[in-house]
Design an enzyme around this catalytic site. Structure first.
Site, PDB file in Angstrom:
ATOM      1  N   GLY A  31      36.529  43.388  47.758  1.00 46.16           N
ATOM      2  CA  GLY A  31      35.906  43.945  46.567  1.00 46.16           C
ATOM      3  C   GLY A  31      34.395  43.849  46.580  1.00 46.16           C
ATOM      4  CG  HIS A  37      33.536  47.570  51.109  1.00 44.43           C
ATOM      5  ND1 HIS A  37      32.570  46.986  50.336  1.00 44.43           N
ATOM      6  CD2 HIS A  37      34.134  46.552  51.785  1.00 44.43           C
ATOM      7  CE1 HIS A  37      32.591  45.672  50.510  1.00 44.43           C
ATOM      8  NE2 HIS A  37      33.528  45.383  51.398  1.00 44.43           N
ATOM      9  CD  GLN A 153      37.457  40.478  58.990  1.00 45.92           C
ATOM     10  OE1 GLN A 153      37.376  39.486  58.275  1.00 45.92           O
ATOM     11  NE2 GLN A 153      37.130  41.678  58.547  1.00 45.92           N
ATOM     12  CB  VAL A 176      27.201  51.207  56.308  1.00 44.71           C
ATOM     13  CG1 VAL A 176      26.250  51.962  55.398  1.00 44.71           C
ATOM     14  CG2 VAL A 176      28.361  52.096  56.743  1.00 44.71           C
ATOM     15  CB  SER A 185      26.816  41.761  53.446  1.00 47.87           C
ATOM     16  OG  SER A 185      27.527  40.613  53.021  1.00 47.87           O
ATOM     17  NE  ARG A 187      29.940  35.115  51.778  1.00 42.80           N
ATOM     18  CZ  ARG A 187      31.124  35.260  52.390  1.00 42.80           C
ATOM     19  NH1 ARG A 187      31.259  36.123  53.370  1.00 42.80           N
ATOM     20  NH2 ARG A 187      32.166  34.540  52.022  1.00 42.80           N
TER      21      ARG A 187
HETATM   22  P1  AMP Z   1      34.806  42.394  52.999  1.00 46.72           P
HETATM   23  O1  AMP Z   1      35.028  42.963  51.644  1.00 46.72           O
HETATM   24  O2  AMP Z   1      33.437  41.849  53.215  1.00 46.72           O
HETATM   25  O3  AMP Z   1      35.912  41.459  53.431  1.00 46.72           O
HETATM   26  O4  AMP Z   1      34.871  43.631  54.009  1.00 46.72           O
HETATM   27  C1  AMP Z   1      35.987  44.480  54.024  1.00 46.72           C
HETATM   28  C2  AMP Z   1      35.866  45.398  55.202  1.00 46.72           C
HETATM   29  O5  AMP Z   1      34.660  46.156  55.112  1.00 46.72           O
HETATM   30  C3  AMP Z   1      35.808  44.649  56.551  1.00 46.72           C
HETATM   31  O6  AMP Z   1      36.539  45.378  57.518  1.00 46.72           O
HETATM   32  C4  AMP Z   1      34.332  44.664  56.859  1.00 46.72           C
HETATM   33  O7  AMP Z   1      34.056  44.576  58.245  1.00 46.72           O
HETATM   34  C5  AMP Z   1      33.929  46.014  56.302  1.00 46.72           C
HETATM   35  N1  AMP Z   1      32.492  46.043  56.034  1.00 46.72           N
HETATM   36  C6  AMP Z   1      31.772  45.160  55.302  1.00 46.72           C
HETATM   37  N2  AMP Z   1      30.460  45.472  55.327  1.00 46.72           N
HETATM   38  C7  AMP Z   1      30.348  46.575  56.110  1.00 46.72           C
HETATM   39  C8  AMP Z   1      29.242  47.376  56.546  1.00 46.72           C
HETATM   40  N3  AMP Z   1      27.992  47.107  56.179  1.00 46.72           N
HETATM   41  N4  AMP Z   1      29.500  48.435  57.348  1.00 46.72           N
HETATM   42  C9  AMP Z   1      30.776  48.714  57.734  1.00 46.72           C
HETATM   43  N5  AMP Z   1      31.860  47.996  57.348  1.00 46.72           N
HETATM   44  C10 AMP Z   1      31.641  46.942  56.561  1.00 46.72           C
END
Ligand code: AMP
Length: 285
Positions: A31, A37, A153, A176, A185, A187
């Site tokens: 989320g 995402h 991951q 991205v 991110s 974060r």
């Molecule tokens: P998360 O919500 O951070 O657990 O991310 C969910 C999914 O989105 C994971 O597969 C991440 O690798 C992907 N993701 C997160 N940030 C990015 C980004 N900046 N570019 C591409 N994919 C992302």
């Protein structure tokens, strides 16, 4: 868009769709959705009949002193963004329904969960593999979409799928970035103004290392790692957690930067622990 909150009803709908020959694409997330995402959803959308986004802040992938409680949550914003991307089903379970009393089973990819980010987050990847294995059972995807931003991951999950003969196509999507190179991110929301200005150094350090290796093929991985740390630590709020150069086949360190390698790193900017990476000799950015 339908929102499912309990695993049995999500699974019943997924099994029914699959029995009617429909394909299902899954984008697992925690989320606080951003453009990274959304890119996974856009990549998936044309290839599958039913697009499912899961939003679950998975407690088992957070260590005891990590940011589980502080992790950003925005159900309504996430729901609207999913709707806007043409998502069919959102899966939004609670920890209690994912891990009911008596839950005891884990999935662990031996060794690979203890290196790179796993060195400072020893239980993290076991939490990730376990929850993704559960999501695959519940959502029954034919394809699942993950970001290369979390390269370790993705490699670990791809290993799990191969080792356990899971019938899921694993698709990796490029990172991205903000216009200054910072990987998007959830974060990044923790960064102060100064930290946000300094954080793009991670990307610059990685690109610099790749360029140095291209110009000088004799340069060693240790020299490149030293360079990267030095560049990052020119920014006063940065503190490097690790920099490693590994083979994407084995996750073992290599002595020189060659095709099929990954430079991965993590650094703290204040309380935010940010990660980034660059892949060598691929279609990566
Ligand atoms: P998360 O919500 O951070 O657990 O991310 C969910 C999914 O989105 C994971 O597969 C991440 O690798 C992907 N993701 C997160 N940030 C990015 C980004 N900046 N570019 C591409 N994919 C992302």
């Amino acid at each position: 868009m339908l929102v499912f909150t309990d695993p049995p009803s999500m699974q019943a709908s997924a099994l029914s769709a699959r029995s009617h020959g429909q394909t299902i694409g899954l984008v697992p997330t925690m989320g606080a959705l951003h453009e990274g995402h959304l890119m996974l959803m856009r990549e998936a959308r044309p290839h599958v009949d039913i697009l499912v986004v899961s939003v679950f802040v998975n407690p088992t992938q957070f260590g005891p002193h990590e940011d589980l409680d502080a992790y950003p949550r925005d159900y309504e914003g996430d729901r609207q963004l999913c709707e806007g991307e043409g998502v069919d089903w959102m899966f939004y379970p609670t920890p209690a329904t994912m891990y009911p009393e008596g839950h005891r089973t884990v999935v662990r990819v031996e060794e690979w969960g203890g290196v790179l980010c796993g060195a400072s987050r020893p239980t993290h990847f076991q939490g990730v593999t376990t929850v993704v294995a559960k999501l695959f059972q519940i959502v029954q995807p034919t394809a699942a979409y993950f970001g290369w931003k979390d390269a370790q991951q993705f490699l670990i999950l791809r290993r799990m799928v191969a080792d356990l003969n899971m019938p899921v196509q694993m698709v990796g999507v490029e990172t991205v970035r903000e216009s200054d190179g910072l990987a998007m991110s959830s974060r990044n929301a923790y960064l102060s103004g100064k930290e946000r200005i300094e954080a793009p150094v991670l990307r610059r350090a990685l690109i610099g290392a790749r360029e140095r290796a291209l110009m000088d093929p004799t340069v060693t991985a240790s020299e490149l790692k030293r360079d990267i740390v030095a560049v990052i630590e020119t920014e006063s709020s940065a503190q490097v957690d690790y920099v490693e150069i590994v083979s994407m086949e084995t996750l073992l360190p290599v002595s020189r930067l060659e095709s099929g390698c990954l430079i991965a790193l993590a650094a703290f900017f204040g309380k935010a622990r940010l990660i980034d990476n660059i892949r060598i000799d691929s279609t990566s950015d």
